[in-house]
Design a protein around this motif. Structure first.
Motif, PDB file in Angstrom:
ATOM      1  N   ALA A  21     -49.022 -17.962 -22.081  1.00  0.00           N
ATOM      2  CA  ALA A  21     -50.130 -17.792 -22.616  1.00  0.00           C
ATOM      3  C   ALA A  21     -50.802 -16.567 -22.110  1.00  0.00           C
ATOM      4  O   ALA A  21     -51.253 -15.645 -22.612  1.00  0.00           O
ATOM      5  CB  ALA A  21     -51.077 -18.945 -23.200  1.00  0.00           C
ATOM      6  N   GLN A  22     -51.068 -16.810 -20.703  1.00  0.00           N
ATOM      7  CA  GLN A  22     -51.682 -15.896 -19.917  1.00  0.00           C
ATOM      8  C   GLN A  22     -50.817 -14.470 -19.804  1.00  0.00           C
ATOM      9  O   GLN A  22     -51.626 -13.615 -19.823  1.00  0.00           O
ATOM     10  CB  GLN A  22     -51.766 -16.261 -18.464  1.00  0.00           C
ATOM     11  CG  GLN A  22     -52.376 -15.637 -17.569  1.00  0.00           C
ATOM     12  CD  GLN A  22     -52.420 -16.209 -15.903  1.00  0.00           C
ATOM     13  OE1 GLN A  22     -51.494 -16.990 -15.769  1.00  0.00           O
ATOM     14  NE2 GLN A  22     -53.527 -15.999 -15.267  1.00  0.00           N
ATOM     15  N   GLN A  23     -49.868 -14.766 -19.723  1.00  0.00           N
ATOM     16  CA  GLN A  23     -48.987 -13.235 -19.593  1.00  0.00           C
ATOM     17  C   GLN A  23     -49.057 -12.730 -20.992  1.00  0.00           C
ATOM     18  O   GLN A  23     -49.248 -11.578 -21.089  1.00  0.00           O
ATOM     19  CB  GLN A  23     -47.279 -13.622 -19.376  1.00  0.00           C
ATOM     20  CG  GLN A  23     -46.969 -13.987 -17.899  1.00  0.00           C
ATOM     21  CD  GLN A  23     -47.283 -12.966 -17.060  1.00  0.00           C
ATOM     22  OE1 GLN A  23     -46.780 -11.748 -17.177  1.00  0.00           O
ATOM     23  NE2 GLN A  23     -48.109 -13.415 -15.842  1.00  0.00           N
ATOM     24  N   ALA A  24     -49.063 -13.399 -22.255  1.00  0.00           N
ATOM     25  CA  ALA A  24     -48.854 -12.741 -23.268  1.00  0.00           C
ATOM     26  C   ALA A  24     -50.575 -12.269 -23.488  1.00  0.00           C
ATOM     27  O   ALA A  24     -50.527 -11.110 -24.297  1.00  0.00           O
ATOM     28  CB  ALA A  24     -48.779 -13.889 -24.572  1.00  0.00           C
ATOM     29  N   LYS A  25     -51.520 -12.940 -23.216  1.00  0.00           N
ATOM     30  CA  LYS A  25     -52.897 -12.205 -23.149  1.00  0.00           C
ATOM     31  C   LYS A  25     -52.945 -11.159 -22.368  1.00  0.00           C
ATOM     32  O   LYS A  25     -53.537  -9.911 -22.840  1.00  0.00           O
ATOM     33  CB  LYS A  25     -54.054 -13.400 -22.904  1.00  0.00           C
ATOM     34  CG  LYS A  25     -54.298 -14.023 -23.909  1.00  0.00           C
ATOM     35  CD  LYS A  25     -55.185 -15.106 -23.378  1.00  0.00           C
ATOM     36  CE  LYS A  25     -55.712 -16.276 -24.558  1.00  0.00           C
ATOM     37  NZ  LYS A  25     -56.869 -17.020 -23.930  1.00  0.00           N
ATOM     38  N   MET A  26     -52.356 -10.921 -21.251  1.00  0.00           N
ATOM     39  CA  MET A  26     -52.628 -10.060 -20.180  1.00  0.00           C
ATOM     40  C   MET A  26     -52.023  -8.443 -20.901  1.00  0.00           C
ATOM     41  O   MET A  26     -52.660  -7.413 -20.630  1.00  0.00           O
ATOM     42  CB  MET A  26     -52.069 -10.304 -18.904  1.00  0.00           C
ATOM     43  CG  MET A  26     -52.767 -10.293 -17.916  1.00  0.00           C
ATOM     44  SD  MET A  26     -52.074 -10.572 -16.352  1.00  0.00           S
ATOM     45  CE  MET A  26     -50.466 -10.668 -16.235  1.00  0.00           C
ATOM     46  N   CYS A  27     -50.858  -8.733 -21.665  1.00  0.00           N
ATOM     47  CA  CYS A  27     -50.105  -7.582 -22.089  1.00  0.00           C
ATOM     48  C   CYS A  27     -50.098  -7.309 -23.472  1.00  0.00           C
ATOM     49  O   CYS A  27     -49.531  -6.469 -24.107  1.00  0.00           O
ATOM     50  CB  CYS A  27     -48.849  -7.595 -21.621  1.00  0.00           C
ATOM     51  SG  CYS A  27     -47.585  -8.725 -22.330  1.00  0.00           S
ATOM     52  N   GLY A  28     -51.001  -8.255 -24.245  1.00  0.00           N
ATOM     53  CA  GLY A  28     -51.042  -7.971 -25.840  1.00  0.00           C
ATOM     54  C   GLY A  28     -49.841  -8.512 -26.289  1.00  0.00           C
ATOM     55  O   GLY A  28     -49.604  -7.813 -27.402  1.00  0.00           O
ATOM     56  N   GLY A  29     -48.943  -9.302 -25.779  1.00  0.00           N
ATOM     57  CA  GLY A  29     -47.586  -9.631 -26.326  1.00  0.00           C
ATOM     58  C   GLY A  29     -47.626 -10.708 -27.283  1.00  0.00           C
ATOM     59  O   GLY A  29     -48.382 -11.502 -27.400  1.00  0.00           O
ATOM     60  N   GLU A  30     -46.639 -10.805 -27.950  1.00  0.00           N
ATOM     61  CA  GLU A  30     -46.334 -11.972 -28.761  1.00  0.00           C
ATOM     62  C   GLU A  30     -45.661 -13.284 -28.275  1.00  0.00           C
ATOM     63  O   GLU A  30     -44.948 -12.990 -27.235  1.00  0.00           O
ATOM     64  CB  GLU A  30     -45.156 -11.532 -29.876  1.00  0.00           C
ATOM     65  CG  GLU A  30     -45.657 -10.335 -30.894  1.00  0.00           C
ATOM     66  CD  GLU A  30     -44.523  -9.778 -31.654  1.00  0.00           C
ATOM     67  OE1 GLU A  30     -43.647 -10.819 -31.916  1.00  0.00           O
ATOM     68  OE2 GLU A  30     -44.292  -8.545 -32.024  1.00  0.00           O
ATOM     69  N   LEU A  31     -46.160 -14.339 -28.353  1.00  0.00           N
ATOM     70  CA  LEU A  31     -45.685 -15.484 -27.889  1.00  0.00           C
ATOM     71  C   LEU A  31     -44.801 -16.486 -28.576  1.00  0.00           C
ATOM     72  O   LEU A  31     -45.123 -16.716 -29.767  1.00  0.00           O
ATOM     73  CB  LEU A  31     -46.933 -16.349 -27.195  1.00  0.00           C
ATOM     74  CG  LEU A  31     -46.313 -17.752 -26.402  1.00  0.00           C
ATOM     75  CD1 LEU A  31     -45.537 -17.359 -25.225  1.00  0.00           C
ATOM     76  CD2 LEU A  31     -47.601 -18.459 -26.216  1.00  0.00           C
ATOM     77  N   SER A  32     -43.576 -16.791 -28.237  1.00  0.00           N
ATOM     78  CA  SER A  32     -42.774 -17.928 -28.886  1.00  0.00           C
ATOM     79  C   SER A  32     -42.573 -18.844 -27.894  1.00  0.00           C
ATOM     80  O   SER A  32     -42.588 -18.837 -26.908  1.00  0.00           O
ATOM     81  CB  SER A  32     -41.399 -17.154 -29.101  1.00  0.00           C
ATOM     82  OG  SER A  32     -41.386 -16.138 -30.004  1.00  0.00           O
ATOM     83  N   ILE A  33     -42.560 -20.143 -28.578  1.00  0.00           N
ATOM     84  CA  ILE A  33     -42.418 -21.417 -28.009  1.00  0.00           C
ATOM     85  C   ILE A  33     -41.153 -21.999 -28.439  1.00  0.00           C
ATOM     86  O   ILE A  33     -40.777 -22.329 -29.498  1.00  0.00           O
ATOM     87  CB  ILE A  33     -43.374 -22.372 -28.260  1.00  0.00           C
ATOM     88  CG1 ILE A  33     -44.841 -21.896 -27.701  1.00  0.00           C
ATOM     89  CG2 ILE A  33     -43.242 -23.602 -27.281  1.00  0.00           C
ATOM     90  CD1 ILE A  33     -45.950 -22.751 -28.107  1.00  0.00           C
ATOM     91  N   LEU A  34     -40.114 -22.298 -27.521  1.00  0.00           N
ATOM     92  CA  LEU A  34     -38.867 -22.761 -27.672  1.00  0.00           C
ATOM     93  C   LEU A  34     -38.773 -24.104 -27.021  1.00  0.00           C
ATOM     94  O   LEU A  34     -39.002 -24.357 -25.741  1.00  0.00           O
ATOM     95  CB  LEU A  34     -37.789 -21.799 -27.199  1.00  0.00           C
ATOM     96  CG  LEU A  34     -36.169 -22.618 -27.034  1.00  0.00           C
ATOM     97  CD1 LEU A  34     -35.822 -22.830 -28.464  1.00  0.00           C
ATOM     98  CD2 LEU A  34     -35.510 -21.825 -26.517  1.00  0.00           C
TER      99      LEU A  34
END
Length: 139
Positions: A21-34
Motif C-alpha cells: 500500500a505504501q508503494q502504491a501511494k508513493m507512485c500513485g499506482g493501482e493495488l491488487s491483492i492476491l
C-alpha cells in the motif's frame, strides 16, 4: 504502475500489505491483492468428510482476502481483489502477474533454517526466478 501484493494467511501478511500500500501511494499506482488457496489431494474425501480440505482452504482464503481488502481501505487504498486456487502458489502468482500486466509484485519470504532451505523450494524464490516483473520481497 500496477502493484500486486501476494499474501498468504500468515501473521506477516499484514506487514506485506502495508508495504505494498505504501508503494502504491508513493507512485500513485493501482493495488491488487492476491490470495492463493492451496489445492491439496483431499484425504477428507476418503474419510467421508462433508467438506473437503481444499474447500476449507478456499473458504479461509475468501475470509482472508476480504479482511485484507478492508485493511487496504483503512490505509487509504482501494484494492482489486484476486483469489485463485491451485496446487502451486508460485506458479499461480506468476501467471496472475502476467495476465494482469503487473509492474511490481510484493510478497513475503519465510526464512528457512538448516537443511530445510535447500530441500524445500520457497514460493518467493520461485516467483523471483520466474516473475515477468520486478519483485519486492519483504522479510
Amino acid at each position: 504502475m500496477k502493484i500486486m501484493a501476494a499474501l498468504d494467511q500468515s501473521k506477516h501478511a499484514v506487514g506485506i500489505l502495508e508495504k505494498a500500500a505504501q508503494q502504491a501511494k508513493m507512485c500513485g499506482g493501482e493495488l491488487s491483492i492476491l490470495v492463493v488457496a492451496e489445492d491439496f489431494m483431499d484425504i477428507g474425501d476418503y474419510l467421508g468428510e462433508s467438506a473437503s480440505i481444499s474447500e476449507k482452504c478456499l473458504a479461509a482464503a475468501k475470509v482472508a482476502v476480504a479482511d485484507y481488502a478492508a485493511r487496504a481501505k483503512a490505509l487509504g487504498i482501494e484494492a482489486k481483489i484476486l483469489l485463485e486456487q491451485g496446487v502451486s502458489p508460485a506458479d499461480l502468482i506468476v501467471k496472475v502477474a502476467e495476465d494482469n500486466k503487473i509492474d511490481l509484485l510484493v510478497l513475503g519470504s519465510r526464512t528457512k533454517k538448516g537443511l530445510d532451505r535447500f530441500l524445500i523450494g520457497s514460493v518467493a524464490s520461485k516467483v523471483v526466478a520466474h516473475a515477468p516483473c520486478s519483485v519486492l520481497v519483504v522479510r
